[in-house]
Design an enzyme around this catalytic site. Structure first.
Site, PDB file in Angstrom:
ATOM      1  N   LYS A  22       0.762  -1.291  -0.006  1.00 35.83           N
ATOM      2  CA  LYS A  22      -0.040   0.217   0.166  1.00 35.83           C
ATOM      3  C   LYS A  22       0.911   1.246   0.085  1.00 35.83           C
ATOM      4  CE  LYS A  22      -1.917   1.792   3.838  1.00 35.83           C
ATOM      5  NZ  LYS A  22      -1.556   3.240   4.099  1.00 35.83           N
ATOM      6  N   ASN A  23       1.965   1.121   0.660  1.00 33.11           N
ATOM      7  CA  ASN A  23       2.620   2.479   0.864  1.00 33.11           C
ATOM      8  C   ASN A  23       3.478   2.784  -0.177  1.00 33.11           C
ATOM      9  OD1 ASN A  23       1.146   2.872   3.408  1.00 33.11           O
ATOM     10  ND2 ASN A  23       2.967   2.560   4.809  1.00 33.11           N
ATOM     11  N   CYS A 116      -9.145  18.877   9.078  1.00 32.37           N
ATOM     12  CA  CYS A 116      -8.513  20.072   9.580  1.00 32.37           C
ATOM     13  C   CYS A 116      -8.130  20.040  11.095  1.00 32.37           C
ATOM     14  CB  CYS A 116      -9.680  21.316   9.358  1.00 32.37           C
ATOM     15  SG  CYS A 116      -9.927  21.300   7.777  1.00 32.37           S
ATOM     16  N   ARG A 121      -1.575  14.660  12.675  1.00 33.31           N
ATOM     17  CA  ARG A 121      -1.297  14.297  11.345  1.00 33.31           C
ATOM     18  C   ARG A 121      -0.977  15.640  10.679  1.00 33.31           C
ATOM     19  NH1 ARG A 121      -2.131   8.174   9.255  1.00 33.31           N
ATOM     20  NH2 ARG A 121       0.012   8.696   8.601  1.00 33.31           N
ATOM     21  N   ASP A 307       4.042   0.824  12.273  1.00 34.97           N
ATOM     22  CA  ASP A 307       2.736  -0.006  11.598  1.00 34.97           C
ATOM     23  C   ASP A 307       2.488  -1.314  12.188  1.00 34.97           C
ATOM     24  OD1 ASP A 307       1.508   1.831   9.275  1.00 34.97           O
ATOM     25  OD2 ASP A 307       3.856   2.032   9.016  1.00 34.97           O
ATOM     26  N   ARG A 399      -8.882  -0.712   3.969  1.00 38.54           N
ATOM     27  CA  ARG A 399      -7.905   0.342   3.551  1.00 38.54           C
ATOM     28  C   ARG A 399      -6.515  -0.230   3.041  1.00 38.54           C
ATOM     29  NH1 ARG A 399      -6.321   4.363   7.137  1.00 38.54           N
ATOM     30  NH2 ARG A 399      -5.000   4.803   5.463  1.00 38.54           N
TER      31      ARG A 399
HETATM   32  C1  UD1 Z   1       3.794   7.004   6.363  1.00 34.88           C
HETATM   33  C2  UD1 Z   1       2.885   5.635   6.002  1.00 34.88           C
HETATM   34  C3  UD1 Z   1       2.532   5.234   7.237  1.00 34.88           C
HETATM   35  C4  UD1 Z   1       3.472   5.243   8.223  1.00 34.88           C
HETATM   36  C5  UD1 Z   1       4.329   6.375   8.465  1.00 34.88           C
HETATM   37  C6  UD1 Z   1       5.528   6.171   9.282  1.00 34.88           C
HETATM   38  C7  UD1 Z   1       2.164   6.012   3.814  1.00 34.88           C
HETATM   39  C8  UD1 Z   1       1.038   6.245   2.945  1.00 34.88           C
HETATM   40  N1  UD1 Z   1       1.853   6.063   5.027  1.00 34.88           N
HETATM   41  O1  UD1 Z   1       2.941   8.027   6.805  1.00 34.88           O
HETATM   42  O2  UD1 Z   1       2.029   3.840   7.141  1.00 34.88           O
HETATM   43  O3  UD1 Z   1       3.092   4.832   9.774  1.00 34.88           O
HETATM   44  O4  UD1 Z   1       4.654   6.683   7.125  1.00 34.88           O
HETATM   45  O5  UD1 Z   1       6.460   5.121   8.850  1.00 34.88           O
HETATM   46  O6  UD1 Z   1       3.106   5.932   3.352  1.00 34.88           O
HETATM   47  N2  UD1 Z   1       4.567  15.218  10.750  1.00 34.88           N
HETATM   48  C9  UD1 Z   1       4.594  16.332  11.070  1.00 34.88           C
HETATM   49  N3  UD1 Z   1       4.318  17.173   9.800  1.00 34.88           N
HETATM   50  C10 UD1 Z   1       4.331  16.933   8.700  1.00 34.88           C
HETATM   51  C11 UD1 Z   1       4.427  15.601   8.334  1.00 34.88           C
HETATM   52  C12 UD1 Z   1       4.616  14.581   9.295  1.00 34.88           C
HETATM   53  O7  UD1 Z   1       4.541  16.805  12.250  1.00 34.88           O
HETATM   54  O8  UD1 Z   1       4.405  17.801   7.895  1.00 34.88           O
HETATM   55  C13 UD1 Z   1       4.860  14.157  12.025  1.00 34.88           C
HETATM   56  C14 UD1 Z   1       3.343  13.043  11.698  1.00 34.88           C
HETATM   57  O9  UD1 Z   1       2.422  13.467  12.292  1.00 34.88           O
HETATM   58  C15 UD1 Z   1       4.044  11.753  12.442  1.00 34.88           C
HETATM   59  C16 UD1 Z   1       5.437  11.659  11.936  1.00 34.88           C
HETATM   60  O10 UD1 Z   1       5.806  13.118  11.539  1.00 34.88           O
HETATM   61  O11 UD1 Z   1       4.102  11.839  13.936  1.00 34.88           O
HETATM   62  C17 UD1 Z   1       5.618  10.758  10.921  1.00 34.88           C
HETATM   63  O12 UD1 Z   1       4.941  11.137   9.738  1.00 34.88           O
HETATM   64  P1  UD1 Z   1       5.314  10.666   8.284  1.00 34.88           P
HETATM   65  O13 UD1 Z   1       6.780   9.869   8.271  1.00 34.88           O
HETATM   66  O14 UD1 Z   1       5.204  11.882   7.556  1.00 34.88           O
HETATM   67  O15 UD1 Z   1       4.253   9.504   7.968  1.00 34.88           O
HETATM   68  P2  UD1 Z   1       3.237   9.398   6.786  1.00 34.88           P
HETATM   69  O16 UD1 Z   1       3.875   9.997   5.428  1.00 34.88           O
HETATM   70  O17 UD1 Z   1       1.990  10.475   7.162  1.00 34.88           O
END
Ligand code: UD1
Length: 418
Positions: A22-23, A116, A121, A307, A399
Site C-alpha cells: 500500500k505505502n 482540519c 497528522r 505500523d 484500506r
Molecule cells: C507514512 C505511512 C504510514 C507510516 C508512516 C511512518 C504511507 C501512505 N503511510 O505515513 O503507514 O506509519 O509513514 O512510517 O506511506 N509529521 C508532522 N508534520 C508533517 C508530516 C509529518 O508533524 O508535515 C509527523 C506526523 O504527525 C508523525 C510523524 O511526523 O507523527 C511521521 O509522519 P510521516 O513520516 O510523514 O508519515 P506519513 O507519510 O503520514
C-alpha cells in the site's frame, strides 16, 4: 455485515501469498501524474486506499483501468489542478498529489488532507519544504492553494525524516529547475520504490553514499511511460508473521519482502520463533508460548516500524511476563488498548508508553476497529483468543489489506464476514 468473525485458539498452518505494498503504490500512482502517457503499475493491491487514489486521479482527468492486478494510468490529458471533497479529506495520502500537481502544472489546490484537526497528522513539513522550492501557499480554513511560478531546486533539510514529505519533495523536484539536495530524507523501502519508478521513467535521483539520508535530484528530465512492479507489503507480511507468534504453528509467507523486514525478524527470533528465509518468502515456526519484549521503541526505517506496533501489542498480551512498548512516531497509535482490554488483556498506558502484563488467555468478544493497523491487530488477537471475536468496522482494515479473511483462511483460521 460490516464485521469480521474470528474463531480463535488454534495454531496457524499453511501458506499465504503477500499482496503488493500500500505505502509503495500510493506515491507511485501520484508519480504517474508526471508522465504524459500510460504508466502500467503491476502487482497493485486491490485495497480501498488504492481505489480512492484512483478516483482522485480520475477526477482530475486521468484515464484509468485495471487488468488483473495491473493498473493502467493514462495521464496524457490531465488539465485539472484542484481537488476537493471527502476523498481528499478522508485519505492522508491525497497529500502526495500536491507535489505531483506542482511538478506537472506548477499549481495545485486542495482541501487539507485527513481533515482540519490541528495537531493531528499535520503537513507543515511538506509545506515548508515546498516553500523552499519557490512554492507560495495560501491557506483558507480547510482549503489551500499552492503556486510556483518557477519551481526551483535547492538544498532542503527536513526537520525530521517524514515519509510523506520526502515523497512530496521528490515528486516536485524531478520537475523543478536545477538540482534539489534533500537532507534528512526518510529511507523507508517505499521511498526507494518511488525513486526506482521515477528513475526507470527517466528521472535522475542519486543517494549520496557519504550521507545515506541525503538525496540528490536533478530536475527537468523528460519522463517516459513505463511498466513498474510494486514490491510486496512488509507490513501485511509482518502482521501474519506476528500472528503465528501469538498462536503457534508453522506458516510460509510467499513473496514476503524479507530484506525489508529485518527489525521484525530479529524481534521474532528473540521471542523464540524460528524464522527461515528463502528466495521466495519466509517460513515461521512458533510454539505459541513466547518471551516478553522488555523494552522496544518504534522508529524510522530500519528501526521497528510504527505500523507493526499494534499487532505486536496484541501478541504480547499472552507473553509470560511484562513488556514495554514506546510509540515514538504517532501520538495516536495506542487506541487499540481499550479494545484489547475488553478481551482480557492487561495493559497500562502512560503517554506514549504501553506496559503489557501477559495473561493466560484472551477471551473472544465484540470489539471495534478504529483504524487500519489496530483493526488488523484485533483480528490477530481474535486468532489468539478462546471462542469467537467479532471485529466491527472492517472498512478500516480494507484500506490496507486486500482480503484479510482470505489470507487468514489460507493459514487455517476459521474466519468469515457473515
Ligand atoms: C507514512 C505511512 C504510514 C507510516 C508512516 C511512518 C504511507 C501512505 N503511510 O505515513 O503507514 O506509519 O509513514 O512510517 O506511506 N509529521 C508532522 N508534520 C508533517 C508530516 C509529518 O508533524 O508535515 C509527523 C506526523 O504527525 C508523525 C510523524 O511526523 O507523527 C511521521 O509522519 P510521516 O513520516 O510523514 O508519515 P506519513 O507519510 O503520514
Amino acid at each position: 455485515m460490516n464485521a469480521i468473525h474470528v474463531r480463535g485458539g488454534n495454531p496457524l498452518f499453511g501458506e499465504t501469498k503477500i499482496q503488493g505494498s500500500k505505502n509503495a503504490v500510493l506515491p507511485v500512482m501520484a508519480a504517474a501524474l508526471l508522465i504524459e502517457g500510460t504508466s502500467v503499475i503491476e502487482n497493485c493491491p486491490r485495497i480501498t486506499d488504492v481505489f480512492h487514489m484512483q478516483q482522485l486521479l480520475e477526477e482530475i482527468g486521468c484515464k484509468i483501468h485495471w487488468r488483473d492486478r495491473s493498473l493502467y494510468i493514462d495521464a496524457a490529458n490531465v488539465t485539472e489542478n484542484a481537488m476537493r471533497g471527502e476523498l481528499v479529506t478522508g485519505m492522508r495520502s491525497s497529500i502526495m498529489l500536491l507535489g505531483a500537481m506542482l511538478g506537472r502544472f506548477g499549481k495545485a489546490a486542495m482541501n487539507h488532507p485527513g481533515g482540519c484537526v490541528i495537531g493531528e497528522r499535520p503537513i507543515d513539513i511538506h509545506l515548508e519544504a515546498l516553500k523552499q522550492m519557490g512554492v507560495v501557499i495560501c491557506e483558507e480554513e480547510c482549503f489551500f492553494t499552492a503556486t510556483a511560478a518557477h519551481l526551483t531546486g535547492t538544498v532542503i533539510t527536513l526537520p525530521m525524516p517524514s515519509v510523506g514529505a520526502t515523497e512530496n519533495v521528490i515528486l516536485a523536484a524531478v520537475m523543478a529547475q536545477g538540482v534539489t539536495v534533500l537532507k534528512n530524507a526518510a529511507k523507508e523501502p517505499e521511498i526507494t520504490a518511488l525513486c526506482d519508478f521515477l528513475k526507470a521513467a527517466g528521472a535522475v535521483i542519486e543517494a549520496d553514499s557519504f550521507a545515506e539520508s541525503t538525496l540528490l535530484i536533478r530536475g527537468r528530465r523528460k519522463l517516459y511511460p513505463i511498466s513498474f512492479r510494486i514490491p510486496t507489503d512488509r507490513i501485511v507480511a509482518g502482521t501474519y508473521l506476528l500472528s503465528v507468534l501469538g498462536t503457534g504453528g508453522h506458516i510460509f509467507l510467499k513473496d514476503a519482502p524479507v530484506k525489508h523486514m529485518k527489525a521484525l525478524i530479529q524481534l521474532a527470533e528473540a521471542m523464540d520463533a524460528e524464522v527461515s528465509v528463502c528466495e521466495n518468502g519466509i517460513t515461521v515456526l512458533a510454539e505459541g508460548i513466547h518471551k516478553t519484549v522488555p523494552y522496544l521503541e518504534t522508529g524510522v526505517y530500519p528501526l521497528f516500524p510504527t505500523d507493526m506496533q499494534s499487532p505486536l501489542l496484541a501478541v504480547l498480551t499472552k507473553a509470560k511476563g511484562k513488556s514495554v512498548i514506546c510509540e515514538k512516531i504517532f501520538e495516536n497509535r495506542l487506541r487499540i488498548v481499550p479494545e484489547l482490554r475488553k478481551m482480557g488483556a492487561r495493559i497500562e498506558v502512560k503517554d506514549n508508553m504501553a506496559t503489557v502484563y501477559g495473561v493466560e488467555a484472551l477471551k473472544g468478544t465484540r470489539v471495534e476497529a478504529l483504524e487500519l493497523r489496530g483493526g488488523a491487530a484485533l483480528i490477530l488477537a481474535g486468532c489468539m483468543a478462546e471462542g469467537e471475536t467479532i471485529v466491527e468496522n472492517r472498512q478500516f482494515i480494507e484500506r490496507g489489506y486486500e482480503d484479510i479473511v482470505r489470507d487468514y483462511g489460507n493459514l487455517g483460521v476459521k474466519i468469515n464476514t457473515a
